[in-house]
Motif scaffolding. Structure first.
Motif, PDB file in Angstrom:
ATOM      1  N   UNK A 122      52.524  37.909  43.004  1.00  0.00           N
ATOM      2  CA  UNK A 122      51.926  36.484  43.297  1.00  0.00           C
ATOM      3  C   UNK A 122      52.490  35.604  42.185  1.00  0.00           C
ATOM      4  N   UNK A 123      52.692  34.289  42.324  1.00  0.00           N
ATOM      5  CA  UNK A 123      53.028  33.345  41.383  1.00  0.00           C
ATOM      6  C   UNK A 123      52.380  31.955  42.133  1.00  0.00           C
ATOM      7  N   UNK A 124      51.166  31.574  41.471  1.00  0.00           N
ATOM      8  CA  UNK A 124      50.280  30.694  41.981  1.00  0.00           C
ATOM      9  C   UNK A 124      50.120  29.682  40.945  1.00  0.00           C
ATOM     10  N   UNK A 125      50.429  28.343  41.430  1.00  0.00           N
ATOM     11  CA  UNK A 125      50.258  27.321  40.233  1.00  0.00           C
ATOM     12  C   UNK A 125      48.876  27.020  39.880  1.00  0.00           C
ATOM     13  N   UNK A 126      48.526  26.860  38.541  1.00  0.00           N
ATOM     14  CA  UNK A 126      47.267  26.440  37.828  1.00  0.00           C
ATOM     15  C   UNK A 126      47.551  24.899  37.583  1.00  0.00           C
ATOM     16  N   UNK A 127      46.537  24.427  36.687  1.00  0.00           N
ATOM     17  CA  UNK A 127      46.393  23.164  36.245  1.00  0.00           C
ATOM     18  C   UNK A 127      47.715  22.979  35.344  1.00  0.00           C
ATOM     19  N   UNK A 128      48.002  23.809  34.332  1.00  0.00           N
ATOM     20  CA  UNK A 128      48.896  23.668  33.541  1.00  0.00           C
ATOM     21  C   UNK A 128      49.784  24.786  33.336  1.00  0.00           C
ATOM     22  N   UNK A 130      51.071  28.792  35.383  1.00  0.00           N
ATOM     23  CA  UNK A 130      51.189  29.429  36.527  1.00  0.00           C
ATOM     24  C   UNK A 130      50.552  30.939  36.532  1.00  0.00           C
ATOM     25  N   UNK A 131      49.696  31.260  37.587  1.00  0.00           N
ATOM     26  CA  UNK A 131      49.035  32.689  37.578  1.00  0.00           C
ATOM     27  C   UNK A 131      50.201  33.593  38.163  1.00  0.00           C
ATOM     28  N   UNK A 132      50.505  34.813  37.363  1.00  0.00           N
ATOM     29  CA  UNK A 132      51.397  35.770  37.761  1.00  0.00           C
ATOM     30  C   UNK A 132      50.774  37.087  38.008  1.00  0.00           C
ATOM     31  N   UNK A 133      51.129  37.619  39.048  1.00  0.00           N
ATOM     32  CA  UNK A 133      50.451  38.995  39.406  1.00  0.00           C
ATOM     33  C   UNK A 133      51.428  39.997  39.885  1.00  0.00           C
ATOM     34  N   UNK A 134      51.481  41.174  39.658  1.00  0.00           N
ATOM     35  CA  UNK A 134      52.463  42.038  40.132  1.00  0.00           C
ATOM     36  C   UNK A 134      51.845  43.487  40.191  1.00  0.00           C
ATOM     37  N   UNK A 135      51.995  43.995  41.363  1.00  0.00           N
ATOM     38  CA  UNK A 135      51.306  45.436  41.571  1.00  0.00           C
ATOM     39  C   UNK A 135      52.290  46.562  41.962  1.00  0.00           C
ATOM     40  N   UNK A 346      34.627  42.221  34.870  1.00  0.00           N
ATOM     41  CA  UNK A 346      35.974  41.925  34.809  1.00  0.00           C
ATOM     42  C   UNK A 346      36.667  41.819  36.354  1.00  0.00           C
ATOM     43  N   UNK A 347      35.762  42.742  37.115  1.00  0.00           N
ATOM     44  CA  UNK A 347      36.358  42.990  38.492  1.00  0.00           C
ATOM     45  C   UNK A 347      35.805  41.461  39.139  1.00  0.00           C
ATOM     46  N   UNK A 348      34.439  41.091  38.696  1.00  0.00           N
ATOM     47  CA  UNK A 348      33.993  39.831  39.473  1.00  0.00           C
ATOM     48  C   UNK A 348      34.625  38.373  39.197  1.00  0.00           C
ATOM     49  N   UNK A 351      40.979  36.693  38.937  1.00  0.00           N
ATOM     50  CA  UNK A 351      41.420  35.922  40.083  1.00  0.00           C
ATOM     51  C   UNK A 351      42.557  36.807  40.880  1.00  0.00           C
ATOM     52  N   UNK A 352      43.275  37.758  40.399  1.00  0.00           N
ATOM     53  CA  UNK A 352      44.191  38.364  41.096  1.00  0.00           C
ATOM     54  C   UNK A 352      43.734  39.674  41.715  1.00  0.00           C
ATOM     55  N   UNK A 353      43.760  39.539  43.178  1.00  0.00           N
ATOM     56  CA  UNK A 353      42.904  40.259  43.978  1.00  0.00           C
ATOM     57  C   UNK A 353      43.291  41.675  43.596  1.00  0.00           C
TER      58      UNK A 353
END
Length: 863
Positions: A122-128, A130-135, A346-348, A351-353
Motif C-alpha cells: 500500500x502507498x497511500x498519501x498523507x498530509x505531508x 506517504x504511508x507505505x505498507x508491505x506484507x 498497537x492493533x487498534x 492504520x495499515x490493515x
C-alpha cells in the motif's frame, strides 16, 4: 497566440514512457509524446505542455519554459518545431502522483524485501508524506515517508517504521524499501533518500520527446506540495517562495541528521558500529524517543538483548506506548500481560490493515483459550485478505470442532487465491490439516477438489490415498498410491514418501513383499524416509525368510542413522536450521509436506525404528552385537525412553552372561541348540524391567571390577532417565518398596519393610565393615529402603560400595540422591556422580568397550 504542434510525432519513445495505463487500448503515436504549444507570457515567447502527460508512475500536469534568446518580431508559422534548437529556461513544473498507479509500479520493486512472496502493498498519501505498507507470507512492514524539499532537491525520510516477522530492524528495511522505489534517481544519505534536481530530471526526460533541447533548470525551488485522497501534487517554480516544511517532516530531518552515521553503518551490515553510533547520538540528544526506538530495535533484532532494549525505551517513554516494539520486548522478558496491553493498543491504532491483523494474531497466541477466538475475528476483520489470519482461524475452528466455520474460512481462502495453481495449494493445505485432525471425509473431499485444478499433482493424489486408507478404503488407496508413484516417475519428481506409502500398501493389500522391498530399496540414505525404509525392508525380508538380507538392511539402517546423527541431535546444525531442514519442501510437489514435524519428533521416531530393528537383529538373527549397535544409537537419540532403556538393559545383561547355545546363528538354527528358548523366542523379558533389587542384591557369583557387571544396563538407564528431570529416580533399594508393582519373591511384607525397619547400629556396623562389607551393604540397603531420606545411611552405603568396587551400583545410588536433594547437598552428590562416571568411562575404554565408554562420557558432558 498559441499553436499546437505534432511535428515531433516521428520521435522514438523509450520503453519506460507510456501514454496509457494498463488495460486501455493502444493509443496513436501522436498521443505517446508530450504535445507542446507556443505561448507569449510577460512579453516573452515560451512553450507550454498542451495536455497532461504520463511518465511512469507520475503525471506531468504542467511544464512551462521561456525562450529568452528569441526576440520580437518573430515568425510563428513553423510552430514549436521552428524553435527546437533554442535552449530555454524552465519556469514552472507541476507533477502529480496517483496512489493507484504508484502501487502497480512499485510492486516488482518491493518484491523480495520481506520473507516469502509479496502478498500486499500500500502507498497511500498523507498530509505531508506517504504511508507505505508491505506484507509477506507471515510478516508485515509499515512506515511513513516524510517529504522535506530543499531548493530543487527532494529529501524523503522513512519514519515510524514498525513491523512483525521481519528478522531485521524495521527502520533499516524501510530505508531499503524507499531506496528500491526511487532507484536509479535516489541517493542514500544515512537513513534518508535524496532525489537531487527533480525538475531537471523531469525536463531531461520530457523535452527530447517533444523535439526540444533540455532547458536550464537552475533557480527552481519546490514551492508547494498538496496531498489528497487520490494522490499528491508537487510544484517547482523559478524565483518562488520555498515550500514550508511541516513540523513532523522537520523532526524527521533532525532525527536523520542525528542518526546519519548509525544508519549508514546499519545499511552496510556493520551492526556493532551502528549500535555505537546510536549510543553516541542518544548521548547528544538524551531521551530522544526516535533514537531510543532505533537502538531498542537493534537490541531486539540481536535476539538476546531484550533487557537492554527495555531499559533504553523506558527512559524515553512508557513501554506500553512503544507499540509493537514494546510488546516484543516485554514478551521476550516474560511479561505477557504487558505485552498483551501493548499489542492491543498497537492493533487498534495501526492504520495499515495487514499489520494490525498480525498484531491481533499475536494477541490470540498470548491470550487464554476463551479469548483467542475474539482476537482471531478481529484479525480477519482488519485484514480480510490476510491469509495468515484466515488459516489461524481455520485451525482454531478445527481444534474446537466448528467445521462449519472452518469451511467458511476455507471458501474465502480459495476464492482469494489467484489462479488454478494457488487454489490447488490452498485446498491441498486444508486437506492435510483436516487429515491431521482425523477428519477423513473432509480431507478426501478437499483433496478431490484440489485435483480439479491440478489433476497431475503427485502430493494431492497421494494425500487422497492416505485419507481413503485411514477410512479403510485400502484397495482404492493402493490404486491411488500406484498412480501417484507413476506420476512422480513420469514427471521425474522426488516422491520418496509416496514410494514408502505405496510399498506399505503393497504389503497390506496385495501381500506382495518382494515388490515392496524393491520399491523401498530405491530410497536414498540421505532422505528422512530412508530410516523407515531400511526397517521395513528388514521386517519384510524376515517375513519371507531372507534373514541374511534382513541383516544387510539393518546394517544400512545403522549406517544411515550414524551418518545423520549429528543433525538429529543438533550437534552439526543449530536448532532453527535443523527444524527448517525437516520442514522444508524437499521437492516441488511430491514432497510438499514435512516428513517430520519437528526435530524432537524426528529423534523419537528414528529411535523407535532403531529399537524395533534391534528386536529383529536379536530375536530373528541372534545377532546381539548388531542389536546393541542399534540400541546404542537409539539411546543417543532418546535417552529418556524407558522402553528403549529396558531393552538395552536386558540385552547388556544377556551379553554379560556370555554366549548362549546357538548364539550368532539365525533363530531357526539356534532353536535346535536351545529348545527351551525356541518355544517362546520373544520370551517376556523384552519389556519387563529386571528385579527391583538387582543393583544392591549380591550373590556368590556377583561381578567384580575385573569383569563387566550384570547391572550395567540397569544403572545406565536409571541415570539417563534421571537426567531428563521428568521423574525422580530412587535407589534400587527404595524402588523395591514403591507401589509401582508387587514386591519381589522372598521379600518381607511391604508394611513390615516400611513401618518396622530392622534395628541397626550404624556405628557398630561401620566399625566392622572391614570384615564383611557385603553384609554391611545389604543391611544398609535394607535400612535405606525403609527410610529413603536417611542421609547418614546413604553416605555409609556409598562408602561400603566404594570399598567393594561396585561402581555401577554406586552410580545408581548417587544419581538417585542427586535428584532427591537440593542446595549444597545436591552439589556434593553431583561431584561424586561425576567422579564415578569418569572412573566408569576410563575403565570401559581400557577394556575395549567403546560404546559403553561413549555413553558414560555423554552423561558426563550433560552434567
Amino acid at each position: 497566440m498559441a499553436r499546437s504542434d505534432s511535428g515531433a510525432a516521428s520521435l522514438r519513445i523509450p520503453g519506460h514512457v507510456r501514454r496509457r495505463s494498463s488495460g486501455e487500448p493502444p493509443a496513436q503515436v501522436e498521443d505517446q509524446v508530450p504535445r507542446m504549444r507556443l505561448v507569449v507570457t510577460k512579453g516573452k515567447l515560451g512553450v507550454e505542455l498542451d495536455q497532461p502527460f504520463e511518465l511512469g508512475p507520475l503525471t506531468l500536469e504542467q511544464l512551462a519554459l521561456s525562450l529568452p534568446q528569441v526576440s520580437f518580431p518573430v515568425e510563428l508559422s513553423g510552430g514549436v518545431a521552428a524553435f527546437r534548437n533554442k535552449r530555454g529556461e524552465l519556469e514552472r513544473v507541476v507533477v502529480s502522483l496517483s496512489g493507484k498507479r504508484l502501487q502497480a509500479w512499485a510492486r516488482p520493486r518491493l518484491s523480495g524485501l520481506l520473507p516469502g512472496r509479496l502478498h500486499h502493498h500500500l502507498l497511500a498519501p498523507l498530509e505531508d508524506g506517504w504511508l507505505v505498507g508491505i506484507t509477506g507470507d507471515a510478516s508485515a512492514l509499515a512506515f511513513t515517508v516524510r517529504v522535506a524539499p530543499n531548493d530543487d532537491d527532494l529529501r524523503l525520510i522513512p519514519t515510524e517504521a514498525r513491523g512483525i516477522g521481519l528478522g531485521a530492524p524495521p527502520a533499516a528495511l524501510a530505508t531499503r524499501a524507499l531506496f528500491a522505489l526511487l532507484k536509479p534517481h535516489g541517493r542514500l544519505v544515512g537513513g534518508a533518500v535524496v532525489v537531487e534536481g527533480g525538475a531537471r530530471l523531469l525536463a531531461t526526460a520530457v523535452a527530447p520527446l517533444a523535439g526540444m533541447r533540455v532547458p536550464e533548470t537552475r533557480g527552481l525551488v519546490v514551492s508547494w506540495l498538496t496531498a489528497e485522497v487520490e494522490g499528491m501534487t508537487l510544484a517547482a517554480e523559478r524565483e518562488a517562495a520555498p515550500f514550508a516544511t511541516g513540523e513532523r517532516a522537520q523532526r524527521a530531518v533532525e532525527l536523520a541528521s542525528l542518526t546519519h552515521d548509525a544508519e549508514a553503518a546499519l545499511l552496510a551490515s556493520r551492526v556493532d558500529d551502528a549500535r555505537r553510533h546510536y549510543v553516541a547520538a542518544l548521548a547528544l540528544a538524551p531521551r530522544h524517543p526516535g533514537i531510543a526506538r532505533r537502538l531498542a530495535e537493534l537490541d531486539r533484532a540481536a535476539g538476546d538483548r531484550a533487557e537492554a532494549g527495555l531499559a533504553v525505551i523506558s527512559d524515553s517513554l512508557p513501554v506500553v506506548e512503544a507499540g509493537i516494539l514494546g510488546a516484543q520486548l516485554l514478551a521476550a522478558v516474560g511479561d505477557h500481560a504487558g505485552a498483551r496491553a501493548a499489542l492491543e493498543r498497537a492493533a487498534r491504532e495501526e492504520p495499515y490493515g495487514p499489520l494490525a491483523g498480525l498484531c491481533w494474531l499475536e494477541l490470540a497466541a498470548l491470550a487464554e483459550l476463551d479469548e483467542a477466538p475474539a482476537f482471531l475475528d478481529e484479525a480477519v476483520g482488519r485484514a480480510p485478505g490476510l491469509a495468515a489470519a484466515r488459516w489461524a482461524r481455520f485451525d482454531a475452528a478445527l481444534r474446537q470442532g466448528r467445521l462449519r466455520d472452518a469451511r467458511g474460512d476455507l471458501q474465502h481462502l480459495e476464492a482469494e487465491a489467484a489462479g488454478a495453481s494457488e487454489r490447488h495449494d490452498v485446498l491441498r493445505r486444508a486437506a492435510h490439516r483436516y487429515l491431521a485432525h482425523h477428519l477423513r471425509e473432509e480431507a478426501a473431499a478437499a483433496f478431490e477438489r484440489s485435483l480439479r485444478y491440478r489433476p497431475d499433482s503427485v502430493e494431492a493424489v497421494a494425500g487422497l490415498a492416505r485419507a481413503l486408507q485411514s477410512a479403510n478404503h485400502r484397495r482404492r488407496a493402493l490404486e491411488l498410491f500406484a498412480r501417484a508413484t507413476s506420476l512422480a516417475e513420469r514427471g521425474r519428481q522426488t516422491a520418496h514418501r509416496v514410494t514408502l506409502d505405496y510399498a506399505s500398501a503393497l504389503v497390506e493389500v496385495a501381500d506382495d513383499r518382494p515388490a515392496a522391498i524393491a520399491r523401498v530399496q530405491g530410497i536414498p540414505s540421505f532422505h528422512p524416509a530412508a530410516f523407515e525404509a531400511r526397517l521395513l525392508e528388514a521386517r519384510w525380508r524376515v517375513e519371507i525368510g531372507d534373514l541374511a538380507g534382513a541383516g544387510v538392511a539393518l546394517a544400512r539402517l545403522a549406517e544411515s542413522v550414524e551418518a545423520a546423527l549429528g543433525v538429529l541431535v543438533g550437534e552439526r546444525l543449530p536448532q532453527g536450521e535443523l527444524a527448517g531442514f525437516y520442514q522444508a519442501r524437499l521437492a516441488r510437489d511430491g514432497e510438499a509436506e514435512p516428513f517430520f514435524a519437528s526435530p524432537r519428533e524426528a529423534r523419537a521416531r528414528v529411535a523407535a525404528l532403531l529399537e524395533e530393528g534391534a528386536r529383529y537383529a536379536e530375536l530373528d538373527r541372534n545377532d546381539r552385537p548388531a542389536a546393541r549397535r542399534l540400541l546404542t544409537l537409539a539411546l543417543r537419540l532418546a535417552p529418556q525412553d524407558a522402553r528403549i532403556g529396558r531393552a538395552f538393559r536386558r540385552l547388556a545383561e544377556a551379553m554379560d552372561r556370555g554366549p548362549e547355545p546357538g548364539a550368532g546363528r539365525p533363530a531357526h538354527e539356534a532353536a535346535s541348540l536351545a529348545p527351551e528358548r525356541a518355544e517362546d523366542p520373544l520370551d517376556d523379558t523384552l519389556d519387563r524391567p529386571p528385579p527391583d533389587d538387582a543393583l544392591l542384591e549380591t550373590t556368590d557369583d556377583a561381578p567384580r571390577i575385573d569383569e563387566p557387571p550384570m547391572s550395567f544396563s540397569q544403572t545406565l538407564q536409571d541415570v539417563l532417565v534421571a537426567d531428563t528431570l521428568e521423574m525422580p529416580v530412587l535407589p534400587p533399594s527404595s524402588r523395591a518398596v514403591s507401589q509401582d508393582g508387587p514386591p519381589m519373591e522372598g521379600a518381607p511384607p511391604l508394611a513390615a519393610r516400611i513401618e518396622s525397619p530392622p534395628p541397626l547400629d550404624l556405628d557398630a556396623l561401620t566399625m566392622g565393615a572391614a570384615d564383611d562389607d557385603e553384609v554391611l551393604a545389604e543391611q544398609l540397603a535394607e535400612r535405606l529402603r525403609a527410610n529413603p531420606d536417611d542421609e547418614e545411611t546413604a553416605n555409609a552405603l556409598v562408602g561400603a560400595l566404594e570399598r567393594l568396587g561396585r561402581d555401577h551400583d554406586l552410580l545408581a545410588l548417587i544419581s538417585a540422591r542427586f535428584e532427591e536433594t537440593h542446595g549444597l547437598a545436591r552439589e556434593g552428590w553431583g561431584r561424586r556422580r561425576q567422579q564415578v562416571l569418569a572412573r566408569l568411562a576410563a575403565r570401559a575404554r581400557a577394556a575395549g568397550r567403546i560404546d559403553e565408554a561413549e555413553l558414560y562420557e555423554l552423561m558426563l558432558r550433560r552434567d
